[in-house]
Enzyme design. Sequence first.
Site, mmCIF file in Angstrom:
data_model
loop_
_atom_site.group_PDB
_atom_site.id
_atom_site.type_symbol
_atom_site.label_atom_id
_atom_site.label_comp_id
_atom_site.label_asym_id
_atom_site.label_seq_id
_atom_site.Cartn_x
_atom_site.Cartn_y
_atom_site.Cartn_z
ATOM 1 N N HIS A 111 6.277 1.870 -8.833
ATOM 2 C CA HIS A 111 6.437 1.019 -9.897
ATOM 3 C C HIS A 111 5.700 1.698 -11.060
ATOM 4 O O HIS A 111 4.873 2.507 -11.217
ATOM 5 C CB HIS A 111 5.597 -0.305 -9.683
ATOM 6 C CG HIS A 111 5.814 -1.395 -10.582
ATOM 7 N ND1 HIS A 111 5.396 -1.550 -11.704
ATOM 8 C CD2 HIS A 111 6.747 -2.498 -10.503
ATOM 9 C CE1 HIS A 111 5.605 -2.660 -12.336
ATOM 10 N NE2 HIS A 111 6.281 -3.161 -11.495
ATOM 11 N N ASP A 188 -1.355 0.927 -4.203
ATOM 12 C CA ASP A 188 -0.811 -0.241 -4.823
ATOM 13 C C ASP A 188 -0.345 -1.188 -3.803
ATOM 14 O O ASP A 188 0.737 -0.807 -3.181
ATOM 15 C CB ASP A 188 0.437 0.357 -5.671
ATOM 16 C CG ASP A 188 1.354 -0.892 -6.249
ATOM 17 O OD1 ASP A 188 1.115 -2.027 -6.051
ATOM 18 O OD2 ASP A 188 2.072 -0.220 -7.080
ATOM 19 N N GLN A 191 3.326 -5.165 -3.129
ATOM 20 C CA GLN A 191 4.212 -5.664 -2.267
ATOM 21 C C GLN A 191 3.880 -5.518 -0.831
ATOM 22 O O GLN A 191 4.890 -5.543 0.110
ATOM 23 C CB GLN A 191 5.379 -4.593 -2.338
ATOM 24 C CG GLN A 191 6.116 -4.707 -3.907
ATOM 25 C CD GLN A 191 6.817 -5.950 -4.276
ATOM 26 O OE1 GLN A 191 6.982 -6.813 -3.433
ATOM 27 N NE2 GLN A 191 7.077 -6.171 -5.616
ATOM 28 N N LYS A 214 1.955 -12.782 -6.498
ATOM 29 C CA LYS A 214 3.167 -12.447 -5.417
ATOM 30 C C LYS A 214 2.803 -13.000 -3.944
ATOM 31 O O LYS A 214 3.430 -12.679 -3.083
ATOM 32 C CB LYS A 214 3.303 -11.037 -5.346
ATOM 33 C CG LYS A 214 3.816 -10.379 -6.773
ATOM 34 C CD LYS A 214 4.036 -8.868 -6.546
ATOM 35 C CE LYS A 214 4.178 -8.129 -7.886
ATOM 36 N NZ LYS A 214 5.630 -8.501 -8.643
ATOM 37 N N CYS A 352 11.563 -1.677 -12.441
ATOM 38 C CA CYS A 352 10.304 -1.015 -13.069
ATOM 39 C C CYS A 352 10.111 0.250 -12.431
ATOM 40 O O CYS A 352 9.141 0.754 -12.550
ATOM 41 C CB CYS A 352 9.167 -2.051 -13.169
ATOM 42 S SG CYS A 352 9.261 -3.461 -13.857
#
Lengths: 397, 141
Positions: A111, A188, A191, A214, A352
């Site tokens: 991302h 990261d 997700q 999220k 993104c």
Amino acid sequence: MNRNDFPMLNQNIIYFDNGATTLKPKCVIDAMSDYYTNYSANAHRGDYDISYKVDVAYENARKNVAEFINADREEVVFTSGTTESLNMIVSGFFANLLEPGDEVLITRSEHASNVLPWFRLAKTNGIIIKYIELNDHYEVTMESLLSSFTNRTKVVSLAHATNVVGDVRPIKEIAKFVHANDAFLVVDGAQSVPHMKTDVKYLDCDFLAFSLHKMCGPTGVGVLYGKKELLESLIPTNLGGGMNESFDSIDEVVLKELPLRLEAGTQNIAGVIGASSAIDYLNSIGIDNIHAREVELKNYLVSKLERIDHVNIVNPYGESGIVAFTVDDVFAQDVAYYLNKYHICVRAGNHCAKILKNEIGVKNTVRISLYFYNTKEEIDKLVSLLSDKERIIREMI
Amino acid sequence: MDNNMKREIILDNYSHPTNKTSDGTEGYIKVNSNSESCIDNIDLYIKIEDNIIKDIKFDGEACAISTASTSIMIKNMIGSTIDEAMSMIENFDNMLNEREYDDTNLNEAIVFDETYKQGNRKTCVTLPYTGIKKVLESYKK
């Protein structure tokens, strides 16, 4: 699953854009409203009862988040989101550590938030960014990591699960290799943390960033996790109230202990309280149940979409609820507009991940990102709408 | 004009867009127009001689509405003077924003007369106009 908990689902929408943000259960909305209605004071200033109540709620939230990822309390810093967390990691920690010529390994499916901060560091510090090659399924393998890793590699920075392809990286194995070679691993988790069990001690990552919105929480709250000894040398990007112990002159500034040192100014108190409620909520369902449900829904969706000739799935593999696809002869945004007419919310675009197009050969895709409250009936409706290409073209405008 | 007719015109311009190529654009003024809110991204190539728009071509990736709007705009503007083109842009903008407009020289662009009802499609429709306006304004200076 648990659909009645989500007021947004009363609106007759089919929400398939959970990779962008998730819907909020009523308990989260209520927790925030309760703060604003009943004890709306600042934190860390416990001179009166309601302020003390805020202190307790805020620090309980931190404890709650820490337990969720198996971190220690002082290793959890609240931020505005994954983006801010990653920027703090890069500009507060690595900018002071890395030297010209040091190499940082990322991939083309990261991302923007895990690309652009490193790009800037390449400009300002002269570090070199290299890309780990992805295999035919756009995945990171240990072989490709090994072949990109050199004695100048100081950092490997990867999404645990990516936001377009949805592949899940072997973080534990990567951490073992990276540490054996005296480098750092940044993860990261935007997700992944909402969708699968994340245990920072088990994974042994050095830093982890994720966003609460999220995972059923409010917007504007994220987490920066770092191993304590590393966070100790992370230089605060923001200075101000709440993070200093005392100051008399330029040479006499004493900062607070972790994690408060990294949370300058009045924090997003309502958000953090809502975030804590979101964690409670996810715990009540069970993260393993959530993951299993998503994998079940994804496999169902893929098996249905695979039968449609004019639909091309970019990533039929992978253990996450993300499916990206294209429709022959129809621009991705037009597919999204068409589905919107039937109140189906999907994302179209490059999501993104703007350098991924070179890998997958298509610039723009339609992305379905599932969460546990989605249903097979919703998928059936989507699939039926996509099955007739002439209808898509007829109705997309 | 009924909705079926509008849809047909839009689809026709999308399937067979006017001058969708970047070939033979040497000497043309190039401008990129892209939308922040979506993924439309087109390059416009404009040839101006003696204050007259001699030719316009375009290339890039855009949704059906955006592509059709570009195609229609190109048909309308080729051969017009810069001032005429500027007033077409203003007239079109008036139509999109529910102000008074002149429907006599819109030609096929009239298919967008109800786009004001769909906020999320307005940017698609205006994409080419935003690009060409930049060029015409700087040309006038």
